[in-house]
Design a protein around this motif. Sequence first.
Motif, PDB file in Angstrom:
ATOM      1  N   GLU A  11       0.830  -1.207   0.000  1.00 45.76           N
ATOM      2  CA  GLU A  11       0.000   0.000   0.000  1.00 45.76           C
ATOM      3  C   GLU A  11       0.867   1.260   0.000  1.00 45.76           C
ATOM      4  O   GLU A  11       0.490   2.284  -0.584  1.00 45.76           O
ATOM      5  N   TRP A  12       2.029   1.174   0.631  1.00 45.42           N
ATOM      6  CA  TRP A  12       2.947   2.321   0.624  1.00 45.42           C
ATOM      7  C   TRP A  12       3.410   2.617  -0.807  1.00 45.42           C
ATOM      8  O   TRP A  12       3.415   3.762  -1.243  1.00 45.42           O
ATOM      9  N   LEU A  13       3.779   1.575  -1.541  1.00 48.51           N
ATOM     10  CA  LEU A  13       4.216   1.755  -2.927  1.00 48.51           C
ATOM     11  C   LEU A  13       3.070   2.233  -3.811  1.00 48.51           C
ATOM     12  O   LEU A  13       3.292   3.010  -4.753  1.00 48.51           O
ATOM     13  N   MET A  14       1.876   1.799  -3.527  1.00 52.55           N
ATOM     14  CA  MET A  14       0.726   2.220  -4.331  1.00 52.55           C
ATOM     15  C   MET A  14       0.410   3.697  -4.135  1.00 52.55           C
ATOM     16  O   MET A  14      -0.043   4.379  -5.051  1.00 52.55           O
ATOM     17  N   SER A  15       0.672   4.206  -2.948  1.00 49.86           N
ATOM     18  CA  SER A  15       0.295   5.589  -2.629  1.00 49.86           C
ATOM     19  C   SER A  15       1.434   6.586  -2.785  1.00 49.86           C
ATOM     20  O   SER A  15       1.229   7.782  -2.623  1.00 49.86           O
ATOM     21  N   HIS A  16       2.646   6.109  -3.096  1.00 48.35           N
ATOM     22  CA  HIS A  16       3.794   7.004  -3.265  1.00 48.35           C
ATOM     23  C   HIS A  16       4.419   6.744  -4.632  1.00 48.35           C
ATOM     24  O   HIS A  16       4.959   5.658  -4.884  1.00 48.35           O
ATOM     25  N   SER A  17       4.339   7.733  -5.506  1.00 47.42           N
ATOM     26  CA  SER A  17       4.926   7.553  -6.839  1.00 47.42           C
ATOM     27  C   SER A  17       6.448   7.598  -6.792  1.00 47.42           C
ATOM     28  O   SER A  17       7.110   7.020  -7.658  1.00 47.42           O
ATOM     29  N   ARG A  18       7.009   8.281  -5.802  1.00 46.45           N
ATOM     30  CA  ARG A  18       8.458   8.297  -5.613  1.00 46.45           C
ATOM     31  C   ARG A  18       8.760   8.143  -4.133  1.00 46.45           C
ATOM     32  O   ARG A  18       8.123   8.777  -3.294  1.00 46.45           O
ATOM     33  N   GLY A  19       9.729   7.320  -3.854  1.00 42.52           N
ATOM     34  CA  GLY A  19      10.074   7.008  -2.473  1.00 42.52           C
ATOM     35  C   GLY A  19      10.642   5.610  -2.442  1.00 42.52           C
ATOM     36  O   GLY A  19      11.427   5.229  -3.320  1.00 42.52           O
ATOM     37  N   GLY A  20      10.234   4.811  -1.467  1.00 44.33           N
ATOM     38  CA  GLY A  20      10.728   3.448  -1.463  1.00 44.33           C
ATOM     39  C   GLY A  20      10.592   2.753  -0.138  1.00 44.33           C
ATOM     40  O   GLY A  20       9.904   3.216   0.785  1.00 44.33           O
ATOM     41  N   LEU A  21      11.272   1.603  -0.052  1.00 44.89           N
ATOM     42  CA  LEU A  21      11.180   0.732   1.110  1.00 44.89           C
ATOM     43  C   LEU A  21      12.566   0.508   1.696  1.00 44.89           C
ATOM     44  O   LEU A  21      13.488   0.092   0.983  1.00 44.89           O
ATOM     45  N   PHE A  22      12.717   0.809   2.978  1.00 43.94           N
ATOM     46  CA  PHE A  22      13.920   0.468   3.722  1.00 43.94           C
ATOM     47  C   PHE A  22      13.582  -0.752   4.573  1.00 43.94           C
ATOM     48  O   PHE A  22      13.313  -0.645   5.766  1.00 43.94           O
ATOM     49  N   LEU A  23      13.547  -1.915   3.959  1.00 44.91           N
ATOM     50  CA  LEU A  23      13.173  -3.151   4.641  1.00 44.91           C
ATOM     51  C   LEU A  23      14.391  -4.026   4.807  1.00 44.91           C
ATOM     52  O   LEU A  23      15.151  -4.238   3.856  1.00 44.91           O
TER      53      LEU A  23
END
Length: 489
Positions: A14-26
């Motif tokens: 859902e984070w990726l769906m709602s942010h066109s630019r950004g990302g995941l620090f997993l």
Amino acid sequence: MKYEHRPHDVLAQEWLMSHSRGGLFLEPGLGKTGDTLTAIERKIDTCQTMQWLVTAPNQVAKGVWRQEAAKWDHTRHLSTRLLTAEDFGFSGIKLRRNKEGLLEPERLLNVAKPRETRKRILGQHADLTVVPHHLFPWLVRLIGRERWIWDGVVIDENFKAQSSWWRAACHLLPTGCEMHQLTGTPTPNGLDQLWVQQFLVDEGKALGDTEGEFQRVWCEPVRKGLNGKGRLTVFEWKIRDHLVPLLHKIIGQNFLSMKAEDWLKLPERIFVPHRIDIPRQDYDDLRRDLVLRMRDQEGHVIAANAAVLAGKLLQAANGRIYTETRANRLVHDEKLQWLEELADANGNILVAYWFKEDLELIKKRFGKKVVELRTPEDQDAWNRGSVKLGLVQPAGGGKGLNLQDGGSVAAWYGPIHDLEVWQQFNKRLHRPGQKADRVVIHTCLAKDTIDEYVYDFVLPGKCGLQDALMWALGPTARTDEGPWMPELA
């Protein structure tokens, strides 16, 4: 295979769906690849986007992304394509001079006919196109902003500032394409590295247009020294303490961070250092020689030499010393004997080496028992349990690979001073799907050498490489607890 949407997976998607630019620090093991593929499939299915480009480290690009897409039921229908050097044209070799003035071979991609190459690349449609990091700048240069066809770009493992890969990504920002960054180690050497990630989100609006501006406003120098030209230079920065909360707030608007321990039940991970004795004469002679090289004519320490000199000492601790004629000679094989004993006492072992000379020694000593895990086929053989010693160069093969099915024991032939690479490799076996109750990571350390300083103080973050090197080159004393360090004693 049916994909299991775990709570943290849903949050990441859902984070990726709602942010066109950004990302995941997993952290490694939380499923960044599966989450990203799921988000891409949803965006293509709802016609938000049409084509996506993924750039990743070489081995990850060749195997992991297409394998993952074909693995899951809901992403299996996505068409995938891997761009290789052959897609760009002739692959050859040229000679270039390194920093020491020596000629060494360098791979050269000669795109002789760019128009035909563009037609070849753009003429074949794929929902997901995968390109290795080292080819990504060539792709951006060849296609250009005007012909760019990909609606979104996924950067698997972040680029370093001012690298050709990072500049290529910056070149794409005016196209308006989506851009997602994935990594498990966003700040291995300090929060000051976050400027790189944030710039690819807002083009410098929040943290400054340039890295220099960011350092002047947000950071303060921690370590200074003379560079190779004798000029005073800042070698390490840190975020000003009162600005850390504000930095966290800015980064948190576009990046989602999660730790594996908060969401997954993983096996116990145990680190076992093995401190072995090595012959002292050659190492001590080299150390004494390097002390002289560290200083200029006025007696000042040239800090820019730290990484180079640390590398020479690490090689010597592993058993090799370079002579004045640039040849190298074997001065001891104590670490080979240690690895042989470790292999006899354990099952399959994933071995990390740093220097190519160490690779040659290990292959010569163990013969057919050794397999370099370079290709997806080699990695599959490891995961089937048919490889006794799987060798990995962690700078190239320590990121993103799923190797947890092949064993639960890893070994470092010697420590390294790159914290990001260290952390990434140590998660290759400690991942979801590991069947053993514990993962054991062995590290071979030569006593009273730079090995111990790097392992005990650089990697835990107690000091920097320059400090560790200065202690390693200077007079040392030992206590029952280990090497004595001035401010830590």
